[in-house]
Design a protein around this motif. Sequence first.
Motif, short mmCIF file in Angstrom:
data_model
loop_
_atom_site.label_atom_id
_atom_site.label_comp_id
_atom_site.label_asym_id
_atom_site.label_seq_id
_atom_site.Cartn_x
_atom_site.Cartn_y
_atom_site.Cartn_z
N ALA A 1 0.83 -1.21 0.00
CA ALA A 1 0.00 0.00 0.00
C ALA A 1 0.86 1.26 0.00
N VAL A 2 1.88 1.28 0.84
CA VAL A 2 2.77 2.44 0.94
C VAL A 2 3.52 2.68 -0.37
N GLU A 3 3.88 1.58 -1.05
CA GLU A 3 4.62 1.70 -2.30
C GLU A 3 3.71 1.91 -3.50
N GLY A 4 2.40 2.09 -3.25
CA GLY A 4 1.48 2.39 -4.34
C GLY A 4 1.00 1.19 -5.12
N ASN A 5 0.88 0.03 -4.45
CA ASN A 5 0.39 -1.19 -5.10
C ASN A 5 -0.84 -1.71 -4.35
N PRO A 6 -1.97 -0.94 -4.39
CA PRO A 6 -3.15 -1.33 -3.62
C PRO A 6 -3.75 -2.66 -4.08
N GLY A 7 -3.61 -2.98 -5.36
CA GLY A 7 -4.14 -4.25 -5.88
C GLY A 7 -3.47 -5.43 -5.21
N VAL A 8 -2.16 -5.32 -5.01
CA VAL A 8 -1.42 -6.39 -4.34
C VAL A 8 -1.87 -6.49 -2.87
N ALA A 9 -2.07 -5.32 -2.22
CA ALA A 9 -2.42 -5.29 -0.80
C ALA A 9 -3.76 -5.96 -0.53
N ILE A 10 -4.82 -5.51 -1.24
CA ILE A 10 -6.15 -6.07 -0.98
C ILE A 10 -6.27 -7.47 -1.56
N GLY A 11 -5.64 -7.71 -2.71
CA GLY A 11 -5.66 -9.05 -3.30
C GLY A 11 -5.00 -10.07 -2.40
N ASN A 12 -3.94 -9.65 -1.73
CA ASN A 12 -3.23 -10.51 -0.78
C ASN A 12 -4.15 -10.94 0.36
N ILE A 13 -4.91 -9.99 0.92
CA ILE A 13 -5.79 -10.27 2.05
C ILE A 13 -6.93 -11.20 1.65
N VAL A 14 -7.62 -10.85 0.56
CA VAL A 14 -8.75 -11.67 0.10
C VAL A 14 -8.28 -13.04 -0.37
N GLY A 15 -7.21 -13.05 -1.16
CA GLY A 15 -6.69 -14.31 -1.66
C GLY A 15 -6.21 -15.23 -0.54
N SER A 16 -5.57 -14.64 0.47
CA SER A 16 -5.09 -15.43 1.62
C SER A 16 -6.25 -16.06 2.38
N ASN A 17 -7.32 -15.27 2.58
CA ASN A 17 -8.48 -15.79 3.30
C ASN A 17 -9.15 -16.93 2.54
N ILE A 18 -9.27 -16.77 1.22
CA ILE A 18 -9.87 -17.84 0.41
C ILE A 18 -9.01 -19.09 0.48
N MET A 19 -7.69 -18.91 0.39
CA MET A 19 -6.80 -20.06 0.48
C MET A 19 -6.89 -20.72 1.85
N ASN A 20 -7.02 -19.92 2.90
CA ASN A 20 -7.10 -20.47 4.26
C ASN A 20 -8.30 -21.38 4.44
N ILE A 21 -9.49 -20.94 3.96
CA ILE A 21 -10.71 -21.70 4.21
C ILE A 21 -10.97 -22.76 3.14
#
Length: 326
Positions: free
Chosen positions: A59-79
């Motif tokens: 997010a700080v480096e200006g890559n919001p797609g990576v930031a939110i995609g990481n969170i959503v993708g991680s949660n989907i992978m977890n469950i």
Amino acid sequence: MIYILLILGFVLLVKGADLFVDGSSSIARALHISPLLIGLTIVALGTSSPEATVSIIAAVEGNPGVAIGNIVGSNIMNITLVLGVAAFLYPMKVQNETIRKELPYTLLVSVVLLVLVSDIALQGASQNLVTRGDGLIILLFFVIFLYYIFEVAKRNRVRNKEETKKQVEEVEQEQVTTSWTKNILLTIGGLIGIIFGGELVVNNAVDIALSFGMSEALVGLTIVAIGTSLPELMTSVTAALKKESEIALGNIVGSNIFNILFVLGTTAVIHPLSIESKLIVDVFIMILLTVAVLIFSRTSFKIGKYEGIFLVVSYILYTIFILIRN
């Protein structure tokens, strides 16, 4: 060199997760805390640290797609993949408290996330944005979760006096060969391995993926999500193999809550996130999968091999879907 660092990151993640489970479970027994609570808190926080590190940096480096995609993708992978593999190896017994409170709370915060990222659909805005105000709201939900955990811990101590006495005897026997210092060092060392391993995996995987022309959102949902979810995968699989199913399940549920409330909330407060519209579909899929896990839990009070296979297949189908969509 990039590939060597990627492999080194995987090694650190695997070994770090193993040390972390051993250390944290021993500390849990010494403090007379249930394994489920340890999974929901210490283990979940530890295995979510790569997501937090990567999302904030992105997010700080200006890559919001990576930031939110990481969170959503991680949660989907977890469950799906993480829970599915762990359940296939060793069936997960689901406690009544988890069915009535923790899983529904995971579902609630997922729905809250869907509402917060749907600015275009709900408000007619020009873009979907998770603002600093949204981040503060999310962090307030995190405070509620922490309060609930502390209350459960207090009730757990009162209701399980006989179990606590048994734990004391086990700890006294265990401390003959294992000291407090060793357990603490194992936990800290495992956490350091998880953090640095996750960072190595993500940074080098992103460089490789972007060189092949993948979008930010796709990188976040796939490469980065897989990399940062490796601690959860290795921790839950290790816990399942050691028949610590409560730690395994608590780690998965707790990590998903931490990812949305702590990681996303902190990231948004530090730097607002603009969200691609197609990521809303992924949030909706995450909600549907959470509902599926809740249904499995309510049906038989466990997540067994067949449910595990279903969840793993779901992750494979989801991965095919996002690759085709990109």
